[in-house]
Enzyme design. Structure first.
Site, mmCIF file in Angstrom:
data_model
loop_
_atom_site.group_PDB
_atom_site.id
_atom_site.type_symbol
_atom_site.label_atom_id
_atom_site.label_comp_id
_atom_site.label_asym_id
_atom_site.label_seq_id
_atom_site.Cartn_x
_atom_site.Cartn_y
_atom_site.Cartn_z
ATOM 1 N N SER A 18 -1.213 27.582 -5.155
ATOM 2 C CA SER A 18 -0.879 28.978 -5.439
ATOM 3 C C SER A 18 -1.418 29.428 -6.784
ATOM 4 O O SER A 18 -1.438 30.622 -7.085
ATOM 5 C CB SER A 18 0.640 29.180 -5.415
ATOM 6 O OG SER A 18 1.154 28.759 -4.185
ATOM 7 N N LYS A 22 4.001 29.921 3.839
ATOM 8 C CA LYS A 22 3.147 29.586 2.702
ATOM 9 C C LYS A 22 1.678 29.666 3.082
ATOM 10 O O LYS A 22 0.858 30.253 2.378
ATOM 11 C CB LYS A 22 3.445 28.175 2.217
ATOM 12 C CG LYS A 22 4.862 28.020 1.789
ATOM 13 C CD LYS A 22 4.927 27.007 0.687
ATOM 14 C CE LYS A 22 6.160 27.217 -0.122
ATOM 15 N NZ LYS A 22 5.938 27.725 -1.425
ATOM 16 N N HIS A 25 0.847 -1.204 0.000
ATOM 17 C CA HIS A 25 0.000 0.000 0.000
ATOM 18 C C HIS A 25 0.881 1.253 0.000
ATOM 19 O O HIS A 25 0.715 2.141 -0.828
ATOM 20 C CB HIS A 25 -0.925 0.008 1.219
ATOM 21 C CG HIS A 25 -1.516 1.347 1.547
ATOM 22 N ND1 HIS A 25 -2.497 1.921 0.763
ATOM 23 C CD2 HIS A 25 -1.250 2.246 2.533
ATOM 24 C CE1 HIS A 25 -2.812 3.115 1.273
ATOM 25 N NE2 HIS A 25 -2.057 3.335 2.342
ATOM 26 N N THR A 48 7.191 26.757 5.995
ATOM 27 C CA THR A 48 5.912 26.112 5.707
ATOM 28 C C THR A 48 4.771 27.005 6.178
ATOM 29 O O THR A 48 3.773 27.185 5.472
ATOM 30 C CB THR A 48 5.839 24.731 6.398
ATOM 31 O OG1 THR A 48 7.064 24.043 6.151
ATOM 32 C CG2 THR A 48 4.687 23.910 5.871
ATOM 33 N N ARG A 52 1.981 1.546 15.143
ATOM 34 C CA ARG A 52 1.589 1.391 13.742
ATOM 35 C C ARG A 52 2.009 0.009 13.251
ATOM 36 O O ARG A 52 2.782 -0.693 13.914
ATOM 37 C CB ARG A 52 2.230 2.484 12.896
ATOM 38 C CG ARG A 52 3.744 2.385 12.833
ATOM 39 C CD ARG A 52 4.375 3.625 12.237
ATOM 40 N NE ARG A 52 4.217 3.685 10.788
ATOM 41 C CZ ARG A 52 5.027 4.375 9.978
ATOM 42 N NH1 ARG A 52 6.037 5.059 10.485
ATOM 43 N NH2 ARG A 52 4.825 4.396 8.690
ATOM 44 N N HIS A 88 13.414 11.944 3.608
ATOM 45 C CA HIS A 88 12.814 13.214 3.984
ATOM 46 C C HIS A 88 12.665 14.173 2.817
ATOM 47 O O HIS A 88 11.587 14.709 2.610
ATOM 48 C CB HIS A 88 13.454 13.896 5.191
ATOM 49 C CG HIS A 88 12.590 15.044 5.569
ATOM 50 N ND1 HIS A 88 11.483 14.911 6.359
ATOM 51 C CD2 HIS A 88 12.566 16.306 5.101
ATOM 52 C CE1 HIS A 88 10.837 16.059 6.377
ATOM 53 N NE2 HIS A 88 11.469 16.924 5.633
ATOM 54 N N TYR A 113 9.049 16.012 0.715
ATOM 55 C CA TYR A 113 8.850 17.341 0.131
ATOM 56 C C TYR A 113 8.668 17.267 -1.377
ATOM 57 O O TYR A 113 7.982 18.104 -1.965
ATOM 58 C CB TYR A 113 9.966 18.298 0.564
ATOM 59 C CG TYR A 113 9.689 18.736 1.966
ATOM 60 C CD1 TYR A 113 8.709 19.687 2.210
ATOM 61 C CD2 TYR A 113 10.300 18.131 3.050
ATOM 62 C CE1 TYR A 113 8.371 20.036 3.500
ATOM 63 C CE2 TYR A 113 9.970 18.471 4.343
ATOM 64 C CZ TYR A 113 8.997 19.430 4.561
ATOM 65 O OH TYR A 113 8.655 19.760 5.839
HETATM 66 C C1 HEM Z 1 5.854 21.424 9.306
HETATM 67 C C2 HEM Z 1 6.427 20.538 8.619
HETATM 68 C C3 HEM Z 1 6.698 19.120 9.081
HETATM 69 C C4 HEM Z 1 7.320 18.671 10.204
HETATM 70 C C5 HEM Z 1 7.909 19.516 11.315
HETATM 71 C C6 HEM Z 1 7.335 17.233 10.134
HETATM 72 C C7 HEM Z 1 7.884 16.399 11.096
HETATM 73 C C8 HEM Z 1 7.875 15.025 11.034
HETATM 74 C C9 HEM Z 1 8.500 14.161 11.976
HETATM 75 C C10 HEM Z 1 9.300 14.618 13.195
HETATM 76 C C11 HEM Z 1 8.270 12.882 11.598
HETATM 77 C C12 HEM Z 1 8.775 11.606 12.265
HETATM 78 C C13 HEM Z 1 7.807 11.098 13.224
HETATM 79 C C14 HEM Z 1 8.195 9.774 13.772
HETATM 80 O O1 HEM Z 1 8.369 8.817 12.989
HETATM 81 O O2 HEM Z 1 8.302 9.674 14.992
HETATM 82 C C15 HEM Z 1 7.488 12.933 10.410
HETATM 83 C C16 HEM Z 1 7.057 11.823 9.721
HETATM 84 C C17 HEM Z 1 6.552 11.885 8.442
HETATM 85 N N1 HEM Z 1 6.241 13.035 7.744
HETATM 86 FE FE1 HEM Z 1 6.405 14.924 8.435
HETATM 87 N N2 HEM Z 1 6.718 16.836 9.004
HETATM 88 C C18 HEM Z 1 6.320 17.958 8.325
HETATM 89 C C19 HEM Z 1 5.693 17.996 7.124
HETATM 90 C C20 HEM Z 1 5.512 16.919 6.306
HETATM 91 C C21 HEM Z 1 5.095 16.983 4.946
HETATM 92 C C22 HEM Z 1 4.809 18.249 4.179
HETATM 93 C C23 HEM Z 1 5.051 15.708 4.495
HETATM 94 C C24 HEM Z 1 4.700 15.170 3.124
HETATM 95 C C25 HEM Z 1 3.953 15.676 2.283
HETATM 96 C C26 HEM Z 1 5.414 14.851 5.583
HETATM 97 C C27 HEM Z 1 5.442 13.484 5.498
HETATM 98 C C28 HEM Z 1 5.833 12.649 6.493
HETATM 99 C C29 HEM Z 1 5.865 11.220 6.383
HETATM 100 C C30 HEM Z 1 5.490 10.414 5.142
HETATM 101 C C31 HEM Z 1 6.287 10.733 7.612
HETATM 102 C C32 HEM Z 1 6.384 9.306 8.084
HETATM 103 C C33 HEM Z 1 7.273 8.433 7.373
HETATM 104 C C34 HEM Z 1 7.230 7.045 7.933
HETATM 105 O O3 HEM Z 1 7.777 6.808 9.017
HETATM 106 O O4 HEM Z 1 6.624 6.174 7.288
HETATM 107 N N3 HEM Z 1 5.684 15.613 6.676
HETATM 108 N N4 HEM Z 1 7.262 14.258 10.083
HETATM 109 CU CU CU Z 2 10.713 13.890 7.591
#
Ligand code: HEM
Ligand code: CU
Lengths: 532, 402
Positions: free
Chosen positions: A274, A337, A76, A334, A456, A259, A263
């Protein structure tokens, strides 16, 4: 407009039928192929998610075995990330970038064909292992180690199909890199006279930056899977501690790709939103230049936050602090925006046609995801949040009600240009409201079960999580079914059933793409337009 | 089944309606929707930090959504036919870059403080080595106060019986279980309150003393997590990670946790049950355990096949069924029911050997099971499910195996 029509005469030999699609070098046809492919993967990946939600409806194992459950979560994730979201944005880039900058086509049309046609085969290889598994060939048959495929679960303990997975990831990577090169070359070389960089629509800007991210990180992913391959078959020990290697190295390499990858999946969405909000607010985008700078700084910062996915692996204090501060920092651009979009709406003269509805839903729900991201950035608390449904809630808010919603917004916005007919309003409204309600029923309670402590990738859970999981599953089925409405909308447009669309399909729409007729003729801008 | 779908719908609906109230089950001490303050100083600080940032992001969110809402109402075309044209405002743009930055610093300060505190695992009175296995935890007591030579270690498995877990409603093809009837008869047993959280041999800890955990793994990455202790740490093969906890006196009790890093098929079925007891009780327990470990293995022969089968059935359920199936039908591991391996005399020696020493994905049980248990389980596998070989293996046979 008239030039485009006149020049159409030169191209009578455009092939038809299957050949038109197989051998296409036309950016519009290839864009269409990408978009249908992406939608097909969205439905396929969605089907797997339905299996997951069926099993999680109630505590206890009722439908599938935990091993098959793991295969479902893995495939998935892979299908959605690499099959639905990324190709979806490439499809939009193919269709819209040449139209937006006044280019006759993408700069490297044959490579464009190739980068698309690799994809169906890559996914055939990946999905074939699921079919083998479903029909009992080998146990386990499909990749079962999560979309993040951590070593040694995926190396020493991976099923035989891991090699299919490695091959398929390589192919997707090649496709993405070629797509990215094409975008960069097109943007740098084929802009119409007068289309300076700082006049480009933000969608082009965000894609240009995304393309650089892709070129920087896809090779890193390729490196990761290659090291896996040699660990599995050629006696190396990159990730095997017993042989002197390091399983944590895998995570560093993966997230150095991973990471920026998240983005890659959101910057083009920023570009779409936008474009749409100014159109329906009838007011120019607020802070164009700061949007460009914010995008660039997000892209740069995205290279120095990767270890926020690995706070629990036991890094030294200094490293942990560095990654915590950088991650908190990335929420500033972010935020800029989001504030800019709100300021664009402010004192505008808004109407709420379908694209605008999706765009506003995007702004609100993406912000929810950004805010939970900020919570996750606070490392000591992430020690509790990490690997629970709270993280699942976070990334589905940014990816489903973020990236995917932006693609729906884009589709409703540009379908008139692509097909020549307006998307069906009734079906579209149903699709929107139904998706909006169900997506929240699906993902919001995940915050609760996550905080309450549900890890999870669990095939079964303790009883205190039961009530919310039931509702999450109902939301899931509902959201999944709602997407069939979108299929109907697209099929109607493809069959040209609907109100005829004018060249400028939306009253307040600005930009070169609205200067050509709807549907956009097979060849546009053989003579470049002049941008004032 | 815990309850029927219909029942669940009814419960869920009521709980949704009275949202905010504790949901209709008796989990008062285990929140259904929020982080738990936990029982340690650190977990409390983490909880406070969580509450603070939750408020901050909620307020930011409500402000932004409020502005959007106001704008959607007041700046729609019917209310505001002439849009203004502003598209820049340096003051605003600087403001909404600087203000978030200041808020971030305010959040970073307490976060840094807690992190530094968490990092200090020195001066522990008890050190326990925790090893993640697929799919169970091993606890080895290394040092306690002045005792550097404890030599107590044991495995901790899921205690929830398989009948409570497997409630298949479909069979065959995609759904590799038998039907419900095949597995457990027509009735689904009720699930215990601690379903999927209870373990056979809990981790026992003293209250009021600092416990240092040394965390590692034997096969793939796992993650050791007891939410009430305030956080998780990954168990990584080839690495030893450290974390610590102090459960204050007066907070004795049982705390549950789960593996938090995907580790394969039974990832969801390797809970952590931590039993915190007073220091006296802990000392008594530890002394008993030491005595047990020092004693020579019990090699009393089985009087008859039935005696061996009874112990074998119990051991099989605890150690083997996860991979080889409840009915010996196979799964991650090979099938026994009717197999050549489990019925042919030729393979008897190999059968014992694989159990003691392991082979490929099959772990070695020599250190985890007593000779008596190994003998019983081999006997069981060769006689259950219609295998009926009549082989009776005695503890001495296992002991003598080189
Ligand atoms: C304000 C902006 C963001 C911050 C501060 C942030 C922070 C984080 C952090 C700290 C994690 C890790 C959490 C963990 O596993 O314990 C995480 C996971 C994740 N974030 Fe973000 N994030 C932000 C924006 C985004 C955006 C824009 C996306 C994608 C469009 C995104 C997609 C993901 C994904 C896919 C994971 C999990 C990946 C996985 O373990 O399978 N994040 N984020
Ligand atoms: Cu990340």
């Amino acid at each position: 407009m008239s030039t485009a029509a006149a020049h159409d005469d030169h191209h009578h030999h455009a092939p038809t039928g299957l050949k038109r699609w197989l051998f296409s070098t036309n950016h519009k046809d290839i864009g269409t192929l990408y978009l249908w492919f992406s939608f097909a993967m969205f439905l396929a990946g969605g089907l797997l998610a339905m299996v997951i939600r069926t099993e999680l409806l109630e505590p206890g194992m009722q439908f599938v075995d935990p091993e098959f459950f793991n295969q479902m979560t893995t495939v998935h994730g892979l299908a959605m990330v690499f099959g639905a979201v990324m190709p979806g944005f490439v499809g939009l880039a193919n269709w819209m970038i040449p139209l937006m900058i006044g280019a006759p086509d993408m700069a490297l049309p044959r490579m464009n064909n190739w980068s698309f046609w690799i994809l169906p085969f890559a996914f055939l290889i990946l999905l074939s292992s699921v079919f083998m598994s479903a029909f009992g060939a080998g146990n386990p048959a499909a990749p079962n180690f999560g979309w993040t495929f951590y070593a040694p679960l995926s190396t020493e303990y991976g099923p035989a199909s891991t090699d299919l997975f490695i091959l398929s990831v390589h192919m997707m990577g090649i496709s993405s890199i070629m797509g990215a090169i094409n975008v960069i070359v097109t943007v740098f070389n084929l802009r119409a006279p007068g289309m300076t960089l700082m006049k480009m629509p933000l969608f082009v800007w965000t894609w240009l930056i995304t393309a650089f991210l892709l070129i920087a990180v896809m090779p890193v992913l390729a490196g990761a899977v290659t090291m896996m391959l040699t660990d599995r078959h050629f006696g190396t020990s990159f990730f095997n501690a017993a042989g002197g290697g390091d399983p944590v190295l895998f995570q560093h390499v993966f997230w150095f790709f991973g990471h920026p990858e998240v983005y890659i999946m959101i910057l083009p969405a920023f570009g779409i939103i936008s474009a749409i909000i100014p159109t329906f607010a009838r007011k120019p985008l607020f802070g164009y230049a700061s949007m460009v700078y914010a995008t660039a700084s997000i892209a740069l910062l995205s290279f120095v936050v990767w270890a926020h996915h690995m706070f629990t692996v036991g890094m030294p204090l200094a490293g942990t602090l560095f990654f915590m501060y950088m991650t908190m920092l990335i929420s500033v651009p972010t935020g800029v925006k989001v504030f800019n979009w709100v300021a664009t709406m402010w004192r505008g003269s808004m109407t709420f046609e379908l694209p605008m509805k999706w765009a506003i839903a995007f702004v609100i729900l993406f912000t929810c995801g950004g805010l939970s991201g900020l919570m996750l950035a606070i490392t000591p608390v992430d020690f509790q949040y990490h690997d629970t449904y709270f993280v699942v809630a976070h990334f589905h808010y940014v990816l489903v009600s973020g990236a995917v919603f932006s693609m729906f917004a884009a589709a409703y916005y540009w379908l008139p240009k692509w097909s020549g007919v307006m998307p069906n309003k009734l079906l579209g409204e149903l699709h929107f409201w139904s998706s909006l309600i169900s997506v929240n029923l699906l993902f919001f309670p995940m915050h609760f079960v996550g905080l309450a402590g549900m890890p999870r990738r669990y095939a079964d859970y303790a009883l205190q999580f039961a009530d919310y999981n039931f509702w999450i599953s109902i939301g899931g089925f509902w959201f999944g079914l709602s997407q069939l409405l979108f299929l109907a909308v697209c099929v109607l447009c493809a069959m040209k059933k609907g109100e005829k669309a004018p060249a400028r399909s939306w009253e307040g729409a600005e930009g070169l793409e609205w200067e050509v007729p709807s549907p956009a003729p097979f060849h546009t801008y053989d003579t470049p337009p002049v941008v004032k | 089944m815990q309850s029927t779908l219909f029942h669940r719908a009814a419960v869920g609906l009521t709980s949704l309606m009275i949202s905010g109230m504790a949901v209709a089950s008796d989990w008062t001490e285990r929140s259904n929707e929020n982080l738990r303050p936990g029982v340690t100083g650190v977990s409390q600080e983490v909880y406070d930090l969580h509450t603070t940032i939750l408020w901050i992001v909620t307020i930011i969110g409500l402000l932004v959504f409020g502005l959007i809402l106001v704008s959607m109402i007041r700046h729609r075309r019917s209310k505001n036919p002439n849009p203004s044209t502003f598209h820049e405002n340096v003051f605003l743009e600087v403001l909404w870059t600087v203000v978030p930055f200041v808020i971030l610093i305010a959040m970073a300060v307490p976060a840094t403080r807690v992190l530094i505190e968490l990092d200090d695992s020195s001066k522990a009175e008890l050190t326990v080595k925790v090893t993640g296995h697929r799919w169970k935890w091993e606890y080895e007591y290394l040092t306690y106060e002045d005792d550097n030579n404890i030599g107590v270690s044991y495995m901790s498995n899921l205690a929830t019986p398989a009948e409570q877990i497997n409630n298949p409603v479909l069979a065959g093809g995609l759904f590799p279980y038998g039907t419900a009837q095949d597995a457990v008869g027509s009735e689904f047993p009720e699930k215990d309150k601690n379903y999927n959280l209870e373990a056979d041999n809990p981790l026992v800890l003293p209250s009021g003393q600092k416990v240092r955990f040394l965390i590692t793994a034997a096969d793939v990455i796992h993650s050791f997590w007891v939410p009430d202790f305030g956080g998780k740490k990954d168990a990584i093969p080839g690495f030893v990670n450290e974390t610590w906890t102090v459960v204050p006196e007066g907070k004795e009790g049982t705390y549950y946790g789960q593996c938090a890093e995907l580790c394969g098929k039974n990832h969801a079925f390797m809970p952590i049950e931590a039993k915190v007891v007073s220091q006296e009780e802990f000392k008594t327990w530890l002394a008993e355990k030491k005595e047990e470990a020092a004693a020579a293995p019990d090699l009393t022969p089985f009087a008859d096949l039935d005696e061996a089968m009874a112990l074998g059935e119990q051991t099989y359920a605890g150690a083997c069924a996860v991979c080889h199936g409840n009915n010996g039908q196979g799964g991650v591991g090979v099938a026994f029911a009717g197999s050549d391996f489990a019925t042919n005399e030729e393979h008897l020696d190999e059968h014992i050997d694989v159990l003691i020493n392991g082979r490929a994905a099959m772990p070695a049980f020599g250190a985890q099971l007593s000779p008596r248990e190994i003998a019983a389980v081999v006997t069981y596998e060769r006689n259950a499910w219609g295998n009926d070989t009549g082989d009776l293996i005695q503890p001495q046979d296992v002991q003598d195996h080189e």
